[in-house]
Design a protein around this motif. Structure first.
Motif, PDB file in Angstrom:
ATOM      1  N   ALA A  39       0.820  -1.215   0.000  1.00  0.00           N
ATOM      2  CA  ALA A  39       0.000   0.000   0.000  1.00  0.00           C
ATOM      3  C   ALA A  39       0.855   1.268   0.000  1.00  0.00           C
ATOM      4  O   ALA A  39       0.438   2.314  -0.508  1.00  0.00           O
ATOM      5  CB  ALA A  39      -0.930  -0.006   1.203  1.00  0.00           C
ATOM      6  N   GLU A  40       2.061   1.182   0.580  1.00  0.00           N
ATOM      7  CA  GLU A  40       2.921   2.366   0.723  1.00  0.00           C
ATOM      8  C   GLU A  40       4.132   2.362  -0.212  1.00  0.00           C
ATOM      9  O   GLU A  40       4.929   3.304  -0.194  1.00  0.00           O
ATOM     10  CB  GLU A  40       3.419   2.443   2.176  1.00  0.00           C
ATOM     11  N   GLU A  41       4.247   1.309  -1.027  1.00  0.00           N
ATOM     12  CA  GLU A  41       5.455   1.145  -1.839  1.00  0.00           C
ATOM     13  C   GLU A  41       5.768   2.363  -2.710  1.00  0.00           C
ATOM     14  O   GLU A  41       6.933   2.783  -2.812  1.00  0.00           O
ATOM     15  CB  GLU A  41       5.301  -0.096  -2.720  1.00  0.00           C
ATOM     16  N   VAL A  42       4.773   2.951  -3.341  1.00  0.00           N
ATOM     17  CA  VAL A  42       5.011   4.075  -4.262  1.00  0.00           C
ATOM     18  C   VAL A  42       5.521   5.320  -3.538  1.00  0.00           C
ATOM     19  O   VAL A  42       6.086   6.224  -4.163  1.00  0.00           O
ATOM     20  CB  VAL A  42       3.716   4.424  -5.034  1.00  0.00           C
TER      21      VAL A  42
ATOM     22  N   ARG B  39      14.049  -1.384   0.590  1.00  0.00           N
ATOM     23  CA  ARG B  39      14.940  -2.502   0.946  1.00  0.00           C
ATOM     24  C   ARG B  39      14.813  -2.856   2.425  1.00  0.00           C
ATOM     25  O   ARG B  39      14.822  -4.037   2.801  1.00  0.00           O
ATOM     26  CB  ARG B  39      16.378  -2.149   0.588  1.00  0.00           C
ATOM     27  N   LYS B  40      14.685  -1.831   3.248  1.00  0.00           N
ATOM     28  CA  LYS B  40      14.559  -2.062   4.696  1.00  0.00           C
ATOM     29  C   LYS B  40      13.263  -2.808   5.018  1.00  0.00           C
ATOM     30  O   LYS B  40      13.262  -3.763   5.807  1.00  0.00           O
ATOM     31  CB  LYS B  40      14.589  -0.730   5.428  1.00  0.00           C
ATOM     32  N   ARG B  41      12.162  -2.391   4.384  1.00  0.00           N
ATOM     33  CA  ARG B  41      10.877  -3.038   4.649  1.00  0.00           C
ATOM     34  C   ARG B  41      10.856  -4.462   4.091  1.00  0.00           C
ATOM     35  O   ARG B  41      10.319  -5.385   4.721  1.00  0.00           O
ATOM     36  CB  ARG B  41       9.754  -2.208   4.016  1.00  0.00           C
ATOM     37  N   GLN B  42      11.439  -4.662   2.927  1.00  0.00           N
ATOM     38  CA  GLN B  42      11.499  -5.996   2.331  1.00  0.00           C
ATOM     39  C   GLN B  42      12.329  -6.944   3.198  1.00  0.00           C
ATOM     40  O   GLN B  42      11.978  -8.119   3.365  1.00  0.00           O
ATOM     41  CB  GLN B  42      12.080  -5.916   0.920  1.00  0.00           C
ATOM     42  N   ALA B  43      13.426  -6.432   3.735  1.00  0.00           N
ATOM     43  CA  ALA B  43      14.280  -7.243   4.606  1.00  0.00           C
ATOM     44  C   ALA B  43      13.532  -7.625   5.883  1.00  0.00           C
ATOM     45  O   ALA B  43      13.662  -8.748   6.392  1.00  0.00           O
ATOM     46  CB  ALA B  43      15.554  -6.484   4.946  1.00  0.00           C
TER      47      ALA B  43
END
Length: 208
Positions: free
Chosen positions: A72-75, A83-87
């Motif tokens: 929802a917040e990616e853009v 990268r931090k959120r994906q990790a």
């Protein structure tokens, strides 16, 4: 593989007959269903399964929540924040998977708990089996309820009731056993004209 097993079973039975060994079988599933301590152990195992299952579900639920929030917040996120959120999501997912394996994997906590709870029950049953085999001079005892199965079972060799009696569980065993035998398939238990139970001898002739 199944053919090899059948040949192995036939070899064992043939060798037993040749050496005049006495064979018998029992129904461990039926026996344990009559044991209060077995039912208690099963109930305890269910409690642990539900508890641990809920914990695992919560962990994967957290992964799903983080994933949906990220999408929802990616853009709006910078590359560094992405990268931090994906990790973070990957770490939580790995943690959930590892915990699931720790609980329900091979040799996991659920397996260990089952072994712990069932050990005294199975030891008591084994003692009863050993005693019945010794008293009845049985050389080989099969379990008809196991995955191994049996090619043919003649009720005259069924020693389940003796083990039930040895365990002190015979109050309702006779009536329940008779119902089970009455509704069983012909090929499994035979007929009254074919064979007799160790505790109830039949006077009818065997099928030729």
């Amino acid at each position: 593989m199944k053919k090899i097993f059948i040949l192995l079973v036939l070899s064992v039975i043939s060798a037993s007959v040749a050496s005049a060994q006495k064979l018998g079988y029992t129904d461990m599933e039926y026996i344990t269903s009559k044991m209060p301590e077995y039912q208690l152990a099963q109930a305890e195992m269910k409690k642990f399964s539900v508890k641990w299952g809920k914990e695992i579900q919560d962990k994967f639920g957290e992964v799903d929540r983080l994933q949906r929030a990220y999408m929802a917040e990616e853009v709006l996120l910078t590359d560094d924040l992405k990268r931090k959120r994906q990790a973070e999501i990957k770490s939580k997912e790995t943690e959930a998977q590892e915990y699931n394996s720790k609980i329900f994997g091979m040799e996991g906590l659920m397996f260990q708990k089952k072994k712990e709870l069932m050990k005294p029950v199975l030891e008591r049953v084994q003692q009863a089996v050993n005693k019945v085999c010794s008293q009845r001079r049985i050389d080989i005892m099969f379990d008809k309820s196991s995955d191994i199965g049996m090619l043919y079972t003649n009720p005259r060799h069924d020693y389940t009731d003796y083990i039930i009696e040895e365990l002190g569980l015979n109050e309702k065993a006779d009536s329940d056993k008779n119902k089970a035998v009455g509704s069983a398939p012909q090929a499994q238990v035979g007929s009254a004209a074919e064979s007799s139970n160790p505790k109830q001898k039949s006077t009818t002739n065997k099928r030729k």
